[in-house]
Write a protein that holds these residues in place. Structure first.
Motif, mmCIF file in Angstrom:
data_model
loop_
_atom_site.group_PDB
_atom_site.id
_atom_site.type_symbol
_atom_site.label_atom_id
_atom_site.label_comp_id
_atom_site.label_asym_id
_atom_site.label_seq_id
_atom_site.Cartn_x
_atom_site.Cartn_y
_atom_site.Cartn_z
ATOM 1 N N SER A 41 -32.233 11.686 57.004
ATOM 2 C CA SER A 41 -31.912 13.030 56.258
ATOM 3 C C SER A 41 -30.253 12.763 55.807
ATOM 4 O O SER A 41 -30.100 13.825 55.060
ATOM 5 N N PHE A 42 -29.696 12.047 56.241
ATOM 6 C CA PHE A 42 -28.153 11.961 55.937
ATOM 7 C C PHE A 42 -27.805 11.209 54.441
ATOM 8 O O PHE A 42 -28.644 10.487 54.088
ATOM 9 N N ASN A 43 -26.947 11.632 53.770
ATOM 10 C CA ASN A 43 -26.405 11.077 52.442
ATOM 11 C C ASN A 43 -25.237 10.703 52.340
ATOM 12 O O ASN A 43 -24.195 11.285 53.039
ATOM 13 N N ASN A 44 -24.852 9.719 51.539
ATOM 14 C CA ASN A 44 -23.602 9.463 50.844
ATOM 15 C C ASN A 44 -23.572 10.166 49.766
ATOM 16 O O ASN A 44 -24.200 10.213 48.929
ATOM 17 N N CYS A 45 -22.069 10.351 49.347
ATOM 18 C CA CYS A 45 -21.854 11.036 47.949
ATOM 19 C C CYS A 45 -20.836 10.432 47.443
ATOM 20 O O CYS A 45 -19.752 10.139 47.970
ATOM 21 N N PHE A 46 -21.060 10.092 45.937
ATOM 22 C CA PHE A 46 -19.887 9.482 45.069
ATOM 23 C C PHE A 46 -19.762 10.396 44.047
ATOM 24 O O PHE A 46 -20.826 10.792 43.319
ATOM 25 N N PHE A 47 -18.580 11.112 43.848
ATOM 26 C CA PHE A 47 -18.311 11.934 42.693
ATOM 27 C C PHE A 47 -17.254 11.856 42.012
ATOM 28 O O PHE A 47 -16.145 11.002 42.653
ATOM 29 N N ASN A 48 -17.119 11.951 40.906
ATOM 30 C CA ASN A 48 -16.062 11.632 40.129
ATOM 31 C C ASN A 48 -16.094 13.230 39.029
ATOM 32 O O ASN A 48 -16.843 13.267 38.219
ATOM 33 N N LEU A 49 -15.147 14.097 39.429
ATOM 34 C CA LEU A 49 -15.233 15.457 38.642
ATOM 35 C C LEU A 49 -14.563 15.440 37.151
ATOM 36 O O LEU A 49 -14.611 16.433 36.447
ATOM 37 N N ALA A 50 -13.870 14.278 36.946
ATOM 38 C CA ALA A 50 -13.398 14.157 35.619
ATOM 39 C C ALA A 50 -14.356 13.871 34.693
ATOM 40 O O ALA A 50 -14.488 14.172 33.556
ATOM 41 N N VAL B 20 -23.398 11.696 42.739
ATOM 42 C CA VAL B 20 -24.414 10.707 42.937
ATOM 43 C C VAL B 20 -24.731 10.860 44.598
ATOM 44 O O VAL B 20 -23.758 10.486 45.114
ATOM 45 N N LEU B 21 -25.721 11.176 45.118
ATOM 46 C CA LEU B 21 -26.138 11.255 46.372
ATOM 47 C C LEU B 21 -27.139 10.156 46.593
ATOM 48 O O LEU B 21 -28.119 9.942 46.039
ATOM 49 N N THR B 22 -26.834 9.239 47.581
ATOM 50 C CA THR B 22 -27.591 8.101 48.165
ATOM 51 C C THR B 22 -28.040 8.181 49.594
ATOM 52 O O THR B 22 -27.290 9.030 50.286
ATOM 53 N N GLU B 23 -28.993 7.581 50.038
ATOM 54 C CA GLU B 23 -29.475 7.662 51.292
ATOM 55 C C GLU B 23 -28.529 6.789 52.098
ATOM 56 O O GLU B 23 -28.349 5.760 51.773
ATOM 57 N N ALA B 24 -28.228 7.040 53.269
ATOM 58 C CA ALA B 24 -27.473 6.398 54.078
ATOM 59 C C ALA B 24 -28.260 5.088 54.660
ATOM 60 O O ALA B 24 -29.596 5.416 54.912
ATOM 61 N N ALA B 25 -27.671 3.868 54.634
ATOM 62 C CA ALA B 25 -28.547 2.916 55.183
ATOM 63 C C ALA B 25 -27.945 2.178 56.477
ATOM 64 O O ALA B 25 -26.849 2.711 57.015
ATOM 65 N N PRO B 26 -29.143 1.770 57.323
ATOM 66 C CA PRO B 26 -28.429 1.458 58.521
ATOM 67 C C PRO B 26 -27.474 0.248 58.420
ATOM 68 O O PRO B 26 -27.565 -0.698 57.711
ATOM 69 N N VAL B 27 -26.705 -0.034 59.320
ATOM 70 C CA VAL B 27 -25.755 -1.067 59.208
ATOM 71 C C VAL B 27 -26.131 -2.109 59.547
ATOM 72 O O VAL B 27 -27.031 -2.481 60.499
ATOM 73 N N LYS B 28 -26.071 -3.291 58.797
ATOM 74 C CA LYS B 28 -26.809 -4.531 58.879
ATOM 75 C C LYS B 28 -25.740 -5.471 59.946
ATOM 76 O O LYS B 28 -24.727 -5.369 59.966
ATOM 77 N N ARG B 29 -26.568 -5.965 60.961
ATOM 78 C CA ARG B 29 -26.323 -6.580 61.788
ATOM 79 C C ARG B 29 -26.649 -8.028 61.659
ATOM 80 O O ARG B 29 -27.872 -8.450 60.971
ATOM 81 N N THR B 30 -25.522 -9.268 61.812
ATOM 82 C CA THR B 30 -25.854 -10.417 61.708
ATOM 83 C C THR B 30 -25.888 -11.118 62.940
ATOM 84 O O THR B 30 -25.258 -10.916 63.974
ATOM 85 N N GLN B 31 -27.253 -11.628 63.455
ATOM 86 C CA GLN B 31 -27.453 -12.230 64.680
ATOM 87 C C GLN B 31 -26.943 -13.788 64.750
ATOM 88 O O GLN B 31 -27.140 -14.550 63.925
ATOM 89 N N ILE B 32 -25.948 -13.919 65.674
ATOM 90 C CA ILE B 32 -25.343 -14.956 65.814
ATOM 91 C C ILE B 32 -26.396 -16.172 66.772
ATOM 92 O O ILE B 32 -26.651 -17.144 66.470
ATOM 93 N N ARG B 33 -26.743 -15.427 68.063
ATOM 94 C CA ARG B 33 -27.781 -15.839 68.614
ATOM 95 C C ARG B 33 -28.521 -14.999 69.470
ATOM 96 O O ARG B 33 -28.171 -13.630 69.462
ATOM 97 N N GLU B 34 -29.323 -15.019 70.422
ATOM 98 C CA GLU B 34 -30.310 -14.033 70.723
ATOM 99 C C GLU B 34 -29.357 -12.810 71.460
ATOM 100 O O GLU B 34 -29.785 -11.813 71.442
#
Length: 179
Positions: free
Chosen positions: A77-86, A91-105
């Motif tokens: 339900s959370f959103n990111n917002c990018f706005f330029n009032l000029a 623009v509202l976008t859905e928040a994405a989970p943080v990408k995790r990089t697996q080095i090993r198990e």
């Protein structure tokens, strides 16, 4: 001493003289077109309402997200917002989970992770690499500092380039920041 309110229309208080002088100095410093006093006065008249409007918009959007946090709403339900009032654009976008990089198990990382390696006063690059190897069980293939590549263990020509800058593997890491 008491604060004074900025007043662009009072020519006797020196406010616009200061703003015009400061903007001219900055313009010359960065090779930007210098604005005359009248143009600077017009720009200054638009800044205060723009700051107030943008601040109100941010406060409102943050409040909406805070209601979701307090209400126990799910992540989707959370959103990111990018706005330029000029322009005006919002623009509202859905928040994405943080990408995790697996080095090993048992080791992974994201852009928000911070790994701390404690050293001593004469902590060298070799000491750092060995500390990471001992503590995390992985051998760093690249070590960077701000914008300078310090160590790149895969391609020998890169290591030679680093060594040409006078950074031996036994050099103390704190010395790298002051060169």
């Amino acid at each position: 001493m008491s604060p004074r309110m900025f007043e662009k229309d009072d020519d006797l208080n020196g406010h616009m003289d200061f703003v015009a002088s400061a903007s001219s100095l900055r313009a010359r410093m960065y090779s930007i077109e210098v604005a005359d006093r009248l143009k600077t006065k017009r720009i200054a008249g638009k800044i205060i309402p723009a700051i107030a409007t943008a601040t109100a918009a941010v406060a409102g959007l943050v409040s909406l997200e805070l209601v979701k946090v307090v209400g126990g709403y799910g992540f989707e339900s959370f959103n990111n917002c990018f706005f330029n009032l000029a322009i005006p654009v919002m623009v509202l976008t859905e928040a994405a989970p943080v990408k995790r990089t697996q080095i090993r198990e048992d080791i992974s990382f994201s852009i928000w992770d911070r790994w701390t390696v404690w050293g001593h006063q004469h902590f060298s690059l070799s000491d750092f690499i060995n500390a990471v190897l001992v503590h995390y069980g992985i051998e760093p293939t690249m070590v960077l500092t701000v914008v300078l590549q310090v160590h790149y263990g895969i391609e020998p020509t890169m290591v030679l380039t680093v060594l040409n800058y006078g950074m031996e593997p036994t050099m103390v890491l704190t010395e790298l920041y002051y060169r």
